[in-house]
Design an enzyme around this catalytic site. Structure first.
Site, PDB file in Angstrom:
ATOM      1  N   LYS A   8       1.946 -15.178   5.231  1.00 43.08           N
ATOM      2  CA  LYS A   8       1.366 -14.032   5.241  1.00 43.08           C
ATOM      3  C   LYS A   8       1.805 -12.568   4.031  1.00 43.08           C
ATOM      4  O   LYS A   8       1.224 -12.363   2.953  1.00 43.08           O
ATOM      5  CB  LYS A   8       0.389 -13.406   5.650  1.00 43.08           C
ATOM      6  CG  LYS A   8      -0.225 -14.579   6.753  1.00 43.08           C
ATOM      7  CD  LYS A   8      -1.573 -15.186   6.023  1.00 43.08           C
ATOM      8  CE  LYS A   8      -2.174 -16.056   6.970  1.00 43.08           C
ATOM      9  NZ  LYS A   8      -1.729 -16.912   7.640  1.00 43.08           N
TER      10      LYS A   8
HETATM   11  C1  LIG Z   1      -2.709 -18.333   8.465  1.00 47.17           C
HETATM   12  C2  LIG Z   1      -1.893 -19.195   8.119  1.00 47.17           C
HETATM   13  C3  LIG Z   1      -2.607 -20.251   8.084  1.00 47.17           C
HETATM   14  C4  LIG Z   1      -3.350 -20.602   7.497  1.00 47.17           C
HETATM   15  O1  LIG Z   1      -3.812 -20.480   6.586  1.00 47.17           O
HETATM   16  P1  LIG Z   1      -4.491 -20.437   5.311  1.00 47.17           P
HETATM   17  O2  LIG Z   1      -4.347 -19.900   4.336  1.00 47.17           O
HETATM   18  O3  LIG Z   1      -5.981 -19.443   6.318  1.00 47.17           O
HETATM   19  O4  LIG Z   1      -5.204 -22.010   5.394  1.00 47.17           O
HETATM   20  C5  LIG Z   1      -1.735 -21.342   8.450  1.00 47.17           C
HETATM   21  N1  LIG Z   1      -0.266 -21.285   9.500  1.00 47.17           N
HETATM   22  C6  LIG Z   1       0.225 -19.908   9.432  1.00 47.17           C
HETATM   23  C7  LIG Z   1       1.856 -19.617  10.325  1.00 47.17           C
HETATM   24  C8  LIG Z   1      -0.321 -18.676   9.174  1.00 47.17           C
HETATM   25  O5  LIG Z   1      -0.443 -17.340   9.239  1.00 47.17           O
END
Ligand SMILES: *Cc1c(COP(=O)(O)O)cnc(C)c1O
Length: 501
Positions: A115
């Site tokens: 993120k």
């Molecule tokens: C947010 C997240 C995901 C999923 O990503 P999306 O964009 O919501 O599909 C997968 N793995 C981790 C560690 C995340 O923080």
């Protein structure tokens, strides 16, 4: 050149420029903003990315979409977001782990999850966007999190002038480390609230606050405007397109693939933002054959890609990959819009059905089209642990549970399809962030119900020789600053309360 404009997936708003899409987050008709067309990147330009720094790569790709920002503005935003202080070394390195399989590590940012790739940049984009659109109100950024977005948004926006960040997380739906990261957050403009419910409850709560017109007016009268740092915001998605191009260029440079070869990506998926960015990269000319949509036991997307029926009416499972514990994947709405060539009325009907009856069906024609690019599958808890253990033992590479789901999904895809193309597995979190599950996977005798997460950090370091990221190591000694916990019906009142209204 004409600037890039954005339209709503539900078709009931005017086209807007990117600054508008980024400050508002969600379109007024409840839809999501999508670009009206896709800029094309030539192969030669893709390959040339490999000679650039990550922030330069990001500027090249993002400037194609954010045409109302100047080149200098973008350059400065990228340099600040992807600086050496924020990311230890190159922001998105590719590790070539075994024949035809590489891992794209997206977790070298300040919160050890992918993120950060978007949320370190979003505050810069958003404050500039507010200037450009003449937004004079104070931005209130609402976040619903399954664990990682919350912390990354808090880190990105802490002490950013003109903003307040309010994060809602499911009380028992995040890992110990994730919770600890959030409740110790410092900053003079941040609030962290636990909600009694799951992620979908928190996300629905935030969406209904956005849709509340009386609240909107009341906030406006008091000089507040709502915005979102979730992946429904275009400013969250666009930075994620960059690393698909970046990884491809690095794979060619490393001699792992030939220029122009089509490859696959396997993506651990929750809200469908990360994988959608890969689809956008493909639409822009990146040689992508398939995008493997990897789910955990919450397999609503796997079913959708196999049957054409999206059905959220099922049990919600808490898993060791909590950031993917989601039954309503918001960004799928954008894919449906592109799939139907912009049939907003159809998209709006599906979204209404999903809300009212809990499911919708796409027709066979649309499903066939989808299956040319997407392959959906899911991986259970035992398989996830097994994969972490096997890959560590055989390749000396440590996967976090989310990445392990994507790795295993790639194995399943290869078995079923006999497609042996090169595959890049997106790695979305540091294994240290989910250290208890990871430790249990590589050393089953450690499995005890109450393994202390900080002791687990140390044990994992001893076992693997990989250094604990500083941001996680320091958590143990930090003070808890946030301990509010509310019922899911109380989210709106909490927002009003925080803003003294
Ligand atoms: C947010 C997240 C995901 C999923 O990503 P999306 O964009 O919501 O599909 C997968 N793995 C981790 C560690 C995340 O923080």
């Amino acid at each position: 050149m004409m600037g890039m404009l954005y339209t709503s997936t539900r078709g009931q708003t005017e086209m807007v420029c990117s600054a508008h899409a980024i400050t508002r987050g969600l379109a007024d008709d409840g839809g999501l903003f999508v670009p009206q067309k896709f800029p094309i990147v030539e192969l030669e330009d893709i390959l040339n990315l490999s000679n650039l720094s990550y922030s330069e790569r990001a500027s090249k790709i993002i400037s194609l979409f954010l045409t109302d920002y100047t080149c200098d503005e973008l350059k400065e935003c990228m340099e600040r977001a992807y600086s050496k202080e924020k990311f230890s070394g190159f922001a998105a390195p590719v590790k070539f782990v075994k024949d035809k399989t590489a891992v794209l590590e997206l977790w070298h940012g300040p919160t050890s999850a992918f993120k950060d790739m978007a949320l370190q940049l979003l505050p810069y984009l958003m404050t500039l966007a507010a200037e450009k659109t003449g937004e004079e109100n104070k931005l209130v950024i609402l976040v619903a999190t399954s664990g990682d977005t919350g912390k990354a948004a808090l880190e990105g926006f802490k002490n950013v002038k003109g903003t307040t960040v309010i994060v809602f997380y499911p009380e028992d739906g995040v890992s110990d480390i994730q919770k600890c990261q959030m409740i110790t957050q410092q900053g003079d403009n941040v609030e962290v609230i636990a909600v009694k419910g799951n992620f979908d409850d928190a996300q629905s709560g935030v969406k209904s606050i956005f849709a509340d017109e009386t609240l909107y007016e009341r906030l406006k009268e008091n000089e507040f405007a709502l915005s979102s740092a979730n992946s429904i915001n275009w400013g969250r998605l666009v930075p994620q397109i960059v690393y698909y191009f970046s990884a491809y260029a690095d794979a060619v440079k490393g001699g792992y693939i030939n220029a122009g070869d089509e490859i696959n990506f396997s993506v651990p998926t929750g809200n469908f933002g990360d994988i959608l960015a890969g689809y956008y990269a493909k639409c822009m000319g990146l040689p992508v054959h398939r995008l493997i949509c990897a789910s955990n036991t919450n397999n609503v997307l796997a079913d959708f890609f196999n049957t054409g029926k999206y059905d959220r009416r099922r049990d919600f499972h808490k898993t060791m990959s909590p950031s993917m514990d989601i039954l309503i994947s918001s960004n799928l709405e954008r894919l449906l819009y592109h799939l139907t060539q912009g049939d907003a009325a159809k998209v709006a009907t599906w979204m209404k059905d999903l809300k009212v009856t809990g499911f919708y069906n796409i027709d066979n024609n649309d499903l066939n089209k989808l299956q040319k690019t997407f392959f959906g599958t899911w991986v259970d808890e035992i398989e996830t642990k097994e994969t972490i253990g096997n890959v560590f033992r055989d390749k000396n590479y440590l996967l976090d549970p989310h990445t392990a789901v994507a790795w295993r999904a790639c194995d399943k895809y290869r078995m079923l399809s006999s497609d042996e193309r090169f595959c890049i597995v997106l790695s979305t979190a540091s294994p240290y962030k989910f250290n208890v599950s990871v430790l249990e996977a590589i050393k089953p005798e450690c499995a005890s119900h109450n393994l202390d997460p900080f002791a687990a950090l140390e044990q994992l370091q001893e076992l693997t020789g990989i250094e604990i990221p500083f941001n996680l190591r320091k958590l143990e000694t930090q003070k808890v600053l946030h301990n509010k916990c509310i019922e899911k019906q109380g989210m709106k009142d909490m927002v009003l309360n925080i803003l003294n209204l």
